[in-house]
Design a protein around this motif. Structure first.
Motif, PDB file in Angstrom:
ATOM      1  N   LYS A  78       0.837  -1.202   0.000  1.00 40.55           N
ATOM      2  CA  LYS A  78       0.000   0.000   0.000  1.00 40.55           C
ATOM      3  C   LYS A  78       0.871   1.251   0.000  1.00 40.55           C
ATOM      4  CE  LYS A  78      -4.307  -1.643   2.014  1.00 40.55           C
ATOM      5  NZ  LYS A  78      -5.338  -1.374   3.033  1.00 40.55           N
ATOM      6  N   THR A  79       0.390   2.300  -0.655  1.00 41.79           N
ATOM      7  CA  THR A  79       1.115   3.569  -0.726  1.00 41.79           C
ATOM      8  C   THR A  79       0.204   4.705  -0.302  1.00 41.79           C
ATOM      9  OG1 THR A  79       0.495   3.903  -3.047  1.00 41.79           O
ATOM     10  CG2 THR A  79       2.558   2.711  -2.621  1.00 41.79           C
ATOM     11  N   GLY A  80       0.807   5.858  -0.013  1.00 36.36           N
ATOM     12  CA  GLY A  80       0.002   7.019   0.350  1.00 36.36           C
ATOM     13  C   GLY A  80       0.836   8.105   1.007  1.00 36.36           C
ATOM     14  N   ARG A  81       0.229   9.278   1.148  1.00 35.70           N
ATOM     15  CA  ARG A  81       0.905  10.415   1.768  1.00 35.70           C
ATOM     16  C   ARG A  81       0.135  10.824   3.022  1.00 35.70           C
ATOM     17  NH1 ARG A  81       0.925  16.200  -0.141  1.00 35.70           N
ATOM     18  NH2 ARG A  81      -0.087  15.444  -2.031  1.00 35.70           N
ATOM     19  N   TRP A  82       0.855  11.004   4.125  1.00 29.88           N
ATOM     20  CA  TRP A  82       0.285  11.366   5.427  1.00 29.88           C
ATOM     21  C   TRP A  82       0.762  12.778   5.735  1.00 29.88           C
ATOM     22  CZ3 TRP A  82      -3.679  10.085   7.956  1.00 29.88           C
ATOM     23  CH2 TRP A  82      -3.787  10.090   9.339  1.00 29.88           C
ATOM     24  N   GLN A  83      -0.157  13.727   5.785  1.00 27.29           N
ATOM     25  CA  GLN A  83       0.180  15.149   5.795  1.00 27.29           C
ATOM     26  C   GLN A  83      -0.343  15.822   7.056  1.00 27.29           C
ATOM     27  OE1 GLN A  83      -0.365  17.463   2.030  1.00 27.29           O
ATOM     28  NE2 GLN A  83      -1.904  18.567   3.230  1.00 27.29           N
ATOM     29  N   SER A  84       0.527  16.601   7.688  1.00 28.70           N
ATOM     30  CA  SER A  84       0.125  17.277   8.923  1.00 28.70           C
ATOM     31  C   SER A  84      -0.546  18.608   8.620  1.00 28.70           C
ATOM     32  CB  SER A  84       1.355  17.521   9.812  1.00 28.70           C
ATOM     33  OG  SER A  84       2.084  18.650   9.351  1.00 28.70           O
ATOM     34  N   GLU A  85      -1.192  19.123   9.637  1.00 31.77           N
ATOM     35  CA  GLU A  85      -1.702  20.497   9.610  1.00 31.77           C
ATOM     36  C   GLU A  85      -0.488  21.448   9.620  1.00 31.77           C
ATOM     37  OE1 GLU A  85      -4.288  23.280  12.720  1.00 31.77           O
ATOM     38  OE2 GLU A  85      -4.103  21.119  13.024  1.00 31.77           O
TER      39      GLU A  85
END
Length: 510
Positions: free
Chosen positions: A337-344
């Motif tokens: 699985k892939t993806g981007r985890w982005q903060s505030e």
């Protein structure tokens, strides 16, 4: 015609039955009764079928045929019993026949007997039907389904249900009857389910919300207190589960168009305090916590991703010897699985420290540069700093000097772009900006705000006001709190103002 019933083809048999019924009628009864004793099982079946249609079969005939060696003849006995007096009162003779059928060696005969019991209801059959349900082979889904239908027909009699439920002692019996009560939808069934909550919670925990909603939709407000007590004691260490079950109860009372009982409202108030970390309504100090920054899964184009590969792990050892550190990780959901985890966004500090584990391709190959941790400008998206995983399963410390960028609005991004089956993950955490570290604070606040709005808990209006003033809320949290306050006050002006924090250009203090 009788001979055709004995050895004719199926189309010939159908024609012969029609002719005997239409042209001969009662004159054929003596020959048909003789056919019940024929050596031909085919004739015995056809004779029984025609005698039932002519109303010339007796309980004594059926009793004799129940000893027939032919399985299909015995099946026709119970079909005859079901059709001869469908829905009629059960006689002693037919009751004895049904009990014999429940114990027949043939599954088809047992199923036919149970189907007959569904229309010949008797209080005396409830126990045998329940025993048959509990002892039937799990693979015999047809028999089990037929028994459930027959038992449901019996349990529709509320006085029967009350007496039968009161006689149950085994947990398996209580669980089975509670399951059937969901299809009965009566006050007696709901009261039984309410009393049986401890057993249901133990044997069928996954279905507890379904039972609660049923009980709340049918049971009296007085009995609701017993249900609440059972759930709170069962899930004392699981507040999130309590919130889910509380909402299920609320939906039940809403469908019933009845006010929510005081015991349920008290439960809701207790859960709100727990989610906000407050001991009592006046405990405003508990709201003054440093806000955790929110994280979200996004697609490569910047939209919200529905398939989030990011989770939280405590299984990585850090290089300084710390065990069980809480890290964001893309490993637990599967390395493909892939993806981007982005903060505030947040203000960049002069120095930023973190711990990072993971891989960016096989160790004997060059870095792919697809698994990275990067700091980007919140306004332009320009990459300020970037680092690849250390190619180590243990978390290694990293740091960035940000003297030139201090105070600049930035956000942190964890990117897993490698869909390989191995060496294709990363984990990061222990950030020097405390608000970036994994936390459920925002989720718990959101849960509390939602409960206040859902149950109309007016006593928390002041808490909502304090929450927006003393707590460092995000725009989304602030909007949720304002919306809940508007719902409590019933003000269209407040409802409109609650939209302001969602506007990117609006000042949060405003």
């Amino acid at each position: 015609l009788i001979e055709v019933l004995s050895d004719g083809t199926l189309p010939q048999q159908r024609l012969a039955r029609d002719l005997l019924l239409d042209r001969e009628g009662d004159r054929a009864v003596p020959l048909l009764r003789a056919g019940l004793r024929s050596e031909s099982p085919q004739l015995r079946r056809n004779s029984l079928r025609l005698l039932v249609q002519l109303g010339a079969v007796s309980a004594a005939d059926l009793s004799v045929l129940l000893t027939d060696v032919d399985e299909t003849v015995r099946v026709h006995v119970f079909r005859a019993l079901r059709e001869s007096a469908a829905g009629g009162a059960l006689t002693a003779d037919s009751g004895a026949l049904l009990l014999r059928g429940f114990g027949d060696s043939s599954a088809l005969v047992r199923r036919a007997a149970v189907a007959a019991a569904a229309v010949h209801c008797s209080e005396s059959l409830q126990g045998p039907l329940l025993r048959l349900l509990l002892t039937a082979e799990l693979g015999d889904v047809h028999l089990r389904h037929s028994v459930r239908i027959a038992l449901r027909s019996h349990l529709l009699q509320e006085d029967w249900l009350q007496r039968f439920a009161g006689s149950l002692r085994l947990r398996s019996e209580i669980s089975a009857v509670a399951d059937l009560c969901l299809a009965v939808k009566s006050a007696a069934g709901a009261a039984f389910v309410a009393r049986s909550m401890p057993v249901i919670a133990e044997l069928q925990p996954a279905r507890l919300p379904e039972y609660l909603q049923y009980a709340a939709a049918q049971v009296s407000p007085e009995a609701a207190g017993a249900v609440v007590g059972a759930i709170r004691s069962q899930f004392v260490e699981r507040p999130d589960e309590q919130v889910r079950l509380l909402s299920a109860m609320a939906r039940g009372f809403t469908e019933r168009r009845q006010p929510i009982p005081e015991s349920v409202l008290t439960w809701a108030e207790s859960l709100v305090l727990q989610q906000l970390g407050m001991r009592e309504l006046g405990d405003v100090q508990a709201l003054q916590q440093e806000r955790a920054l929110t994280w979200s899964a996004v697609t490569t184009s910047g939209g919200v991703s529905k398939d989030n590969c990011w989770g939280v792990t405590t299984s990585r050892r850090c290089a300084d010897g710390v065990e069980g550190a809480v890290l964001f990780s893309s490993f637990e959901s599967g390395e493909q699985k892939t993806g981007r985890w982005q903060s505030e966004s947040f203000r960049a500090p002069s120095e930023f420290r973190f711990y990072l584990a993971g891989h960016d391709g096989f160790p004997d190959k060059p870095l792919k540069q697809v698994n990275v941790v990067r700091l980007v400008d919140a306004g332009t998206g320009q990459v300020v700093r970037q680092v690849s995983p250390p190619r180590n399963d243990g978390a290694q410390q990293g740091s960035w000097s940000l003297q030139g960028e201090a105070g600049r609005p930035v956000r942190l991004e964890l990117v897993d772009g490698d869909n390989a089956t191995a060496y294709a993950w990363l984990a990061a955490g222990r950030f020097s900006v405390a608000g970036l570290n994994p936390s459920d604070q925002s989720r718990r606040r959101g849960t509390a705000i939602a409960l206040i709005a859902e149950f109309g808990l007016q006593q928390f209006a002041g808490v909502l006001e304090n929450l927006t003033v003393v707590a460092d809320l995000s725009g989304r949290e602030c909007s949720e709190a304002a919306g809940a306050l508007a719902k409590l006050r019933g003000s269209s002006v407040l409802a409109a103002l609650a939209l302001v924090p969602q506007m990117p250009e609006a000042d949060l203090q405003l």
